[in-house]
Design an enzyme around this catalytic site. Structure first.
Site, PDB file in Angstrom:
ATOM      1  N   ALA A 155      45.780  51.738  39.729  1.00 36.02           N
ATOM      2  CA  ALA A 155      45.198  50.629  39.348  1.00 36.02           C
ATOM      3  C   ALA A 155      45.782  50.196  38.274  1.00 36.02           C
ATOM      4  O   ALA A 155      45.849  50.846  37.030  1.00 36.02           O
ATOM      5  CB  ALA A 155      43.709  51.010  39.029  1.00 36.02           C
ATOM      6  N   LEU A 192      43.265  44.411  40.573  1.00 32.96           N
ATOM      7  CA  LEU A 192      42.256  43.849  41.070  1.00 32.96           C
ATOM      8  C   LEU A 192      41.960  42.455  40.252  1.00 32.96           C
ATOM      9  O   LEU A 192      41.671  42.131  39.236  1.00 32.96           O
ATOM     10  CB  LEU A 192      41.033  44.807  40.577  1.00 32.96           C
ATOM     11  CG  LEU A 192      41.262  46.308  41.051  1.00 32.96           C
ATOM     12  CD1 LEU A 192      39.908  47.041  40.756  1.00 32.96           C
ATOM     13  CD2 LEU A 192      41.431  46.272  42.526  1.00 32.96           C
ATOM     14  N   CYS A 210      31.532  48.397  35.765  1.00 35.53           N
ATOM     15  CA  CYS A 210      32.701  47.873  36.490  1.00 35.53           C
ATOM     16  C   CYS A 210      33.276  49.511  36.871  1.00 35.53           C
ATOM     17  O   CYS A 210      33.654  49.449  38.098  1.00 35.53           O
ATOM     18  CB  CYS A 210      33.711  47.337  35.605  1.00 35.53           C
ATOM     19  SG  CYS A 210      35.217  46.755  36.241  1.00 35.53           S
ATOM     20  N   CYS A 212      35.228  40.861  29.928  1.00 37.90           N
ATOM     21  CA  CYS A 212      36.324  39.959  30.510  1.00 37.90           C
ATOM     22  C   CYS A 212      35.954  38.615  31.168  1.00 37.90           C
ATOM     23  O   CYS A 212      36.681  37.699  31.272  1.00 37.90           O
ATOM     24  CB  CYS A 212      37.042  40.914  31.458  1.00 37.90           C
ATOM     25  SG  CYS A 212      36.003  41.274  33.010  1.00 37.90           S
TER      26      CYS A 212
END
EC number: 2.8.1.13
Length: 368
Positions: free
Chosen positions: A6, A32, A101, A199
């Site tokens: 990731a 992502l 998350c 974010c």
């Protein structure tokens, strides 16, 4: 081992992917795409999943010579993180979107897709370590550098998720060493600043963002006896422990500052009181999980340490599972704990488990 790395576009995840490649694993990079909100697309956004970040991740993957993809998880992110954030604040709680998350996106949705595609593990740039005990059980532990340790935000991981998690940076003594390594590897993100703030709120104005998404609902600010001492435009804008911005019309009898002690959304009131009343003698939550093997008998009180914020110091405590709750009694009162926060339980360096705090018990009686 087939590893899905990731890649957020930051230096940590880039170096983690590089170490996975160097270890001989078959690595594929993935970024992502979590948000379609306009504010997260502009240059200068302080979040972690912008268009600029995806391009930084692409450049890092090119240097490493690994395949790279962008996966659109924006709908899942909105439902499981953004909408949850709004619902928690509307209910008078203080959520941690990074925990959600990790729990629902990076180590649930992403891991599910990775396993379905035949990958063995998901690699991230988190600073934490995984230790395998004599029986082959995997345990989550703090990173070697406590100043950068991120085990708190990974406390939501389950045994099944730990079985497929890979954290190459856990034994690195400092972030500076990671940056130096990135420079030696020719990664352009070597000196990229760390992301911060939430974010999906790139300008950092959480209060304004909540006002836009939850709406304003004027109500009373009351003291612990129920007497009205001020007014607010929306209870969601207040958090436990807050001192500034209360604009109280009635001063405290002792003339000292007052702090938010509780948010009551059903009554649309905010409760304030002295700083001493923020001391919390007990916390409990029904939404708890174990990171690996649970205690042998969680119904019997056991010694541990509890941490209630990512950068807080751990506090000695006793924990027990009773009446469907993980109940934690700290050895010394905790300051300013709010429902919705996450309490992570440690035994030594090991993350034993966590709970979302549903209720707290003040160390100071109401009539004190």
């Amino acid at each position: 081992m087939r590893v899905l790395a990731a890649m957020s576009g930051g230096v940590d995840s880039a170096v983690a992917a590089a170490r996975a490649v160097e270890a001989g694993h078959d690595v594929v990079g993935v970024h992502l795409a979590l948000s379609r909100m306009p504010g997260t697309l502009r240059t200068g956004s302080r979040g972690c999943c912008t268009i600029e970040d995806s391009m930084d991740a692409q450049r890092a993957a090119n240097v490493l010579g690994i395949p790279y993809y962008v996966w659109d998880f924006s709908e899942r992110f909105k439902a499981d993180v953004v909408d949850d954030f709004i619902a928690e604040y509307s209910a008078g709680r203080t959520p941690n979107p990074c925990m959600r998350c990790n729990e629902r996106i990076k180590f649930a949705a992403l891991l599910e897709k990775a396993l379905a595609l035949g990958f063995d593990a998901v690699c991230t740039g988190h600073y934490a370590t995984i230790v395998t005990d004599a029986a082959g059980n995997r345990e989550l532990h703090r990173a070697s550098a406590w100043a950068k340790d991120q085990s708190y935000v990974l406390g939501v991981l389950t045994a099944e998720q730990l079985a497929h998690a890979y954290f190459p940076l856990g034994d690195t003594p400092s972030k500076q060493l990671v940056r130096e390594e990135a420079g030696r590897r020719g990664l352009s993100v070597a000196q990229k600043p760390d992301s911060h703030d939430i974010c999906f709120i790139p300008d950092g104005d959480t209060k304004g963002w909540l006002a836009e998404h939850v709406g304003e609902a004027p109500g009373d600010i009351v003291d612990r006896s129920g007497a009205v001492v001020g007014a607010h435009e929306g209870a969601h804008a207040y958090t436990v422990g807050q001192r500034r911005g209360l604009r109280l019309g009635t001063p405290a009898p002792d003339g000292r500052p007052r702090f938010v002690l509780e948010v009551r959304p059903k009554e649309n009131t905010v409760v304030v009181g002295p700083k001493a009343a923020l001391a919390t003698a007990e916390i409990a939550g029904s939404r708890f999980t174990w990171a690996g093997m649970p205690p042998v008998d969680p119904a019997t009180p056991f010694a541990c340490e509890v941490q209630i914020r990512a950068h807080a110091d751990p506090v000695p405590a006793t924990a027990v599972v009773a009446d469907g709750e993980l109940v934690i009694t700290p050895g010394q009162p905790l300051d300013g704990v709010a429902p919705g926060q996450t309490a992570v339980v440690y035994v030594g360096t090991r993350v034993l488990g966590q709970c979302t705090i549903d209720r707290t018990v003040s160390a100071i009686p109401v009539d004190a």
